[in-house]
Design a protein around this motif. Structure first.
Motif, PDB file in Angstrom:
ATOM      1  N   SER A  41      -0.443  34.839  18.318  1.00  0.00           N
ATOM      2  CA  SER A  41      -0.720  36.252  18.583  1.00  0.00           C
ATOM      3  C   SER A  41      -1.581  36.915  17.504  1.00  0.00           C
ATOM      4  CB  SER A  41       0.599  37.020  18.752  1.00  0.00           C
ATOM      5  OG  SER A  41       1.467  36.688  17.695  1.00  0.00           O
ATOM      6  N   THR A  42      -1.415  36.512  16.259  1.00  0.00           N
ATOM      7  CA  THR A  42      -2.157  37.218  15.200  1.00  0.00           C
ATOM      8  C   THR A  42      -3.149  36.261  14.522  1.00  0.00           C
ATOM      9  OG1 THR A  42      -0.592  36.565  13.503  1.00  0.00           O
ATOM     10  CG2 THR A  42      -0.109  38.609  14.695  1.00  0.00           C
ATOM     11  N   GLU A  43      -4.017  36.888  13.763  1.00  0.00           N
ATOM     12  CA  GLU A  43      -5.013  36.098  13.030  1.00  0.00           C
ATOM     13  C   GLU A  43      -4.331  35.198  11.990  1.00  0.00           C
ATOM     14  OE1 GLU A  43      -8.842  36.858  10.195  1.00  0.00           O
ATOM     15  OE2 GLU A  43      -8.313  38.458  11.603  1.00  0.00           O
ATOM     16  N   ASN A  44      -3.244  35.718  11.439  1.00  0.00           N
ATOM     17  CA  ASN A  44      -2.488  34.943  10.457  1.00  0.00           C
ATOM     18  C   ASN A  44      -1.918  33.673  11.089  1.00  0.00           C
ATOM     19  OD1 ASN A  44      -2.898  36.350   8.176  1.00  0.00           O
ATOM     20  ND2 ASN A  44      -0.974  37.506   8.248  1.00  0.00           N
ATOM     21  N   ASP A  45      -1.413  33.834  12.332  1.00  0.00           N
ATOM     22  CA  ASP A  45      -0.862  32.659  13.034  1.00  0.00           C
ATOM     23  C   ASP A  45      -1.960  31.617  13.275  1.00  0.00           C
ATOM     24  OD1 ASP A  45       1.564  33.874  13.079  1.00  0.00           O
ATOM     25  OD2 ASP A  45       1.379  34.652  15.128  1.00  0.00           O
ATOM     26  N   VAL A  46      -3.140  32.118  13.605  1.00  0.00           N
ATOM     27  CA  VAL A  46      -4.273  31.204  13.846  1.00  0.00           C
ATOM     28  C   VAL A  46      -4.591  30.431  12.572  1.00  0.00           C
ATOM     29  CG1 VAL A  46      -6.747  31.099  14.346  1.00  0.00           C
ATOM     30  CG2 VAL A  46      -5.275  32.606  15.675  1.00  0.00           C
ATOM     31  N   ARG A  47      -4.682  31.170  11.468  1.00  0.00           N
ATOM     32  CA  ARG A  47      -5.009  30.522  10.188  1.00  0.00           C
ATOM     33  C   ARG A  47      -3.935  29.505   9.804  1.00  0.00           C
ATOM     34  NH1 ARG A  47      -8.572  33.408   6.708  1.00  0.00           N
ATOM     35  NH2 ARG A  47      -7.339  32.823   4.910  1.00  0.00           N
ATOM     36  N   LYS A  48      -2.671  29.876  10.035  1.00  0.00           N
ATOM     37  CA  LYS A  48      -1.575  28.972   9.698  1.00  0.00           C
ATOM     38  C   LYS A  48      -1.663  27.691  10.536  1.00  0.00           C
ATOM     39  CE  LYS A  48       3.490  29.005   9.168  1.00  0.00           C
ATOM     40  NZ  LYS A  48       4.012  28.121  10.178  1.00  0.00           N
ATOM     41  N   ALA A  49      -1.919  27.888  11.838  1.00  0.00           N
ATOM     42  CA  ALA A  49      -1.995  26.724  12.726  1.00  0.00           C
ATOM     43  C   ALA A  49      -3.184  25.833  12.375  1.00  0.00           C
ATOM     44  CB  ALA A  49      -2.099  27.195  14.172  1.00  0.00           C
ATOM     45  N   LEU A  50      -4.301  26.453  12.024  1.00  0.00           N
ATOM     46  CA  LEU A  50      -5.481  25.667  11.619  1.00  0.00           C
ATOM     47  C   LEU A  50      -5.189  24.924  10.316  1.00  0.00           C
ATOM     48  CD1 LEU A  50      -8.398  28.173  12.356  1.00  0.00           C
ATOM     49  CD2 LEU A  50      -8.052  25.971  13.488  1.00  0.00           C
ATOM     50  N   ARG A  51      -4.502  25.636   9.404  1.00  0.00           N
ATOM     51  CA  ARG A  51      -4.188  25.034   8.102  1.00  0.00           C
ATOM     52  C   ARG A  51      -3.262  23.839   8.261  1.00  0.00           C
ATOM     53  NH1 ARG A  51      -1.333  29.067   5.829  1.00  0.00           N
ATOM     54  NH2 ARG A  51       0.639  27.945   6.025  1.00  0.00           N
ATOM     55  N   GLU A  52      -2.295  23.979   9.162  1.00  0.00           N
ATOM     56  CA  GLU A  52      -1.333  22.888   9.362  1.00  0.00           C
ATOM     57  C   GLU A  52      -1.851  21.827  10.316  1.00  0.00           C
ATOM     58  OE1 GLU A  52       2.139  24.916  10.730  1.00  0.00           O
ATOM     59  OE2 GLU A  52       2.808  25.428   8.695  1.00  0.00           O
ATOM     60  N   GLY A  53      -2.957  22.101  10.957  1.00  0.00           N
ATOM     61  CA  GLY A  53      -3.524  21.126  11.882  1.00  0.00           C
ATOM     62  C   GLY A  53      -2.835  21.129  13.237  1.00  0.00           C
TER      63      GLY A  53
END
Lengths: 339, 232
Positions: free
Chosen positions: A76-88
């Motif tokens: 839902s948020t940009e932070n979630d996107v970054r976290k998911a990208l960071r964790e792969g």
């Protein structure tokens, strides 16, 4: 001539089958790795679904919602996107704020590019033409290099300690140098302490060179706490120093030593998400993998490199690594053979 | 396997003792027991009147050791290697320079140890052994594998060290080495002492086999054990 060749072949085969360590690495290890990777990427004979992040809701009707070979990961948020990208968790995500869905991915990430192309092909097969709009991910913290660099830094700590300390001790024992040192009035604790400190210095230098290169070439920077980073480097070195001490604690045989080192490093190198996300493994495996020392360091480095977090964000992994270091160092010293 | 069996000897201060025997006789194990590296499974072993347990640091500071075939750290020069070991004995680094002169390696002090010849490397090993000015020097086959010239150089070096009055224990299977360097010979075979005495006593025990030649230690060893060590 035939007899000579026959005898030589027989000797070579005897040499091979009489060395258990070589047998393990040549025969058992490839089977184990095949099993591990097979389990990780097996989808019951079906093609692996594309893991794609979805910010918002797909318009109805949308060609994308008709695709069956896509696993949507809702964020839902940009932070979630970054976290998911960071964790792969995914390397491609779609935003739906406008009329046309926009696909975001880093074109320099081969995995992301493949996902994008597969998605585009699926759409083209269904509709006779793709309507996807692509927007490359360029912001720091979300690119593939931002995933790769922390993993490489973690790998550097592991290799530096295991090979530098573990292999170094085995070689010194083999050359009877440990025995020579033991015959002097040196305090026994001085030897492992010196090993740890020297390896820590080398590790800092290696990380500095790696980060310097990535900073100037890829523009990477550290968003989080420097103290958190230092704490993680120190704890990581301590944990792997202890593991290395255990690895090198007894053997004076280079074949066995090589096998032991590979047995420790190779599984972590494959499982711990250095080059690709370990989230591809089954959930039960991820539960174990995330606590492997290399995974703890790589994940924490990714957090510190890519998010403006403080030292408290890495307190748990630092604590786990310190405890690992205490246990392995104690065991390594207890098992240690000077000659 | 019992490497050393029911050995009972006393070595006095200032003696130069040669431990002789074929491969597998138990010489090195016996030396390792005196060095405190291999513990004795029974009996008592005292060095300078003290048992190893509880006196390790003190005893190691009084003993100099030269092992068989010790290798040194890669990419360290002679001087750096000696300074490293000097630090283990808490000696000033200038002591390394002094000892390099003693073993005639001044010209090679900035050379990597792995680039030295076998004889020069052995001199480095002896230099390390005498860094702490030991009261007891133990040399385990110090000339094995060296050419005759290098062997003579090592003998000359050991002769000069003997003059300082230290106690010397040397294992060898070269008879002439023992005859040249040692005042007292202990012969071992299969873990046991087969004879022990000064050179004169041993020669007296074994009269010359011919009129024209004095008996050698090899003759005596062959007579006692039925084995011939041969000449180097």
């Amino acid at each position: 001539m035939i007899r000579i060749i026959f005898t030589l072949v027989a000797v070579q085969l005897k040499k091979f089958f009489r060395q258990p360590a070589i047998l393990f690495w040549a025969i058992a290890f490839p089977v184990v790795i095949t099993w591990v990777l097979g389990v990780a990427f097996d989808h019951n004979g079906k093609a692996e679904p594309l893991k794609i992040g979805l910010v918002g809701v797909l318009p109805d009707p949308s060609p994308l919602s008709e695709l069956s070979e896509v696993k949507w990961i809702h964020v839902s948020t940009e932070n979630d996107v970054r976290k998911a990208l960071r964790e792969g968790s995914f390397s491609v995500y779609i935003t739906t704020s406008g009329t046309t869905p926009v696909v975001h991915y880093d074109p320099k990430n081969s995995d992301a590019k493949l996902t994008y192309l597969s998605l585009e092909k699926q759409l083209a097969d269904r509709r006779g033409g793709s309507t996807l709009k692509m927007e490359p991910i360029t912001q720091k913290g979300a690119r593939y290099i931002d995933f790769l660099l922390p993993g490489m830094a973690a790998l550097s700590i592991m290799n530096s300690c295991i090979w530098g300390i573990g292999w170094g001790i085995i070689e010194m024992r083999m050359k009877k140098m440990l025995r020579r040192i033991m015959a002097t009035p040196i305090p026994k604790s001085a030897f492992p302490i010196a090993q740890f400190i020297s390896r820590y210095v080398v590790s800092l230098f290696e990380l500095l060179v790696l980060y310097g290169f990535a900073h100037f070439y890829f523009g990477t920077s550290i968003q989080g706490s420097i103290w958190g980073l230092i704490a993680m480097i120190t704890a990581g070195n301590f944990a792997f120093g202890g593991i290395a001490l255990m690895v090198g604690s007894r053997t004076d045989n280079t074949t066995v030593g090589n096998g032991l080192i590979n047995a420790v490093t190779l599984p972590m190198m494959i499982l711990s998400g250095v080059f690709f996300s370990y989230r591809n493994f089954p959930t039960w495996a991820c539960g174990v993998i995330q606590y492997l020392p290399l995974t703890l360091i790589a994940d924490s480095f990714r957090l510190i490199f890519n998010e403006p977090v403080g030292i408290s964000a890495v307190a748990l992994p630092v604590s786990i690594l310190v405890v690992t270091g205490i246990i392995t160092t104690t065991m390594g010293l207890r098992m240690f053979k000077w000659h | 396997m019992t490497a050393v069996d029911s050995v009972s000897i006393t070595i006095n201060t200032g003696e130069a003792v040669g431990l002789l025997g074929p491969n597998g006789a138990g010489k090195t194990t016996f030396l390792e027991m005196i060095e405190g590296i291999t513990p004795a499974t029974s009996g008592t072993l005292r060095v300078f009147g003290k048992e190893w347990k509880g006196h390790e640091t003190e005893l190691r500071g009084k003993i100099g050791l030269c092992f068989q075939e010790t290798q040194f750290m890669d990419r360290l020069t002679v001087l750096e290697t000696l300074r490293l070991f000097a630090s283990f004995y808490r000696l000033p680094s200038t002591r390394a320079d002094d000892v390099i002169g003693l073993v005639n390696l001044t010209e090679k002090k900035h050379t990597y140890v792995e680039q030295l010849s076998g004889g020069q490397r052995q001199r480095v090993a002896i230099a390390i052994a005498v860094l702490n000015e030991p009261q007891l020097l133990m040399l385990d086959e110090p000339t094995t594998g060296l050419d005759p010239r290098a062997r003579e150089d090592i003998w000359t070096l050991i002769h000069s060290l003997k003059k300082s009055g230290l106690t010397l224990i040397l294992t060898t299977h070269y008879m002439e080495e023992a005859e040249s360097l040692c005042d007292r010979i202990i012969m071992m075979n299969r873990g046991k002492i087969v004879t022990d005495g000064t050179l004169a006593e041993l020669h007296a025990k074994n009269p010359a086999p011919t009129i024209v030649r004095q008996s050698t230690l090899n003759d005596l060893f062959a007579a006692l054990t039925g084995q011939d060590l041969g000449k180097s």
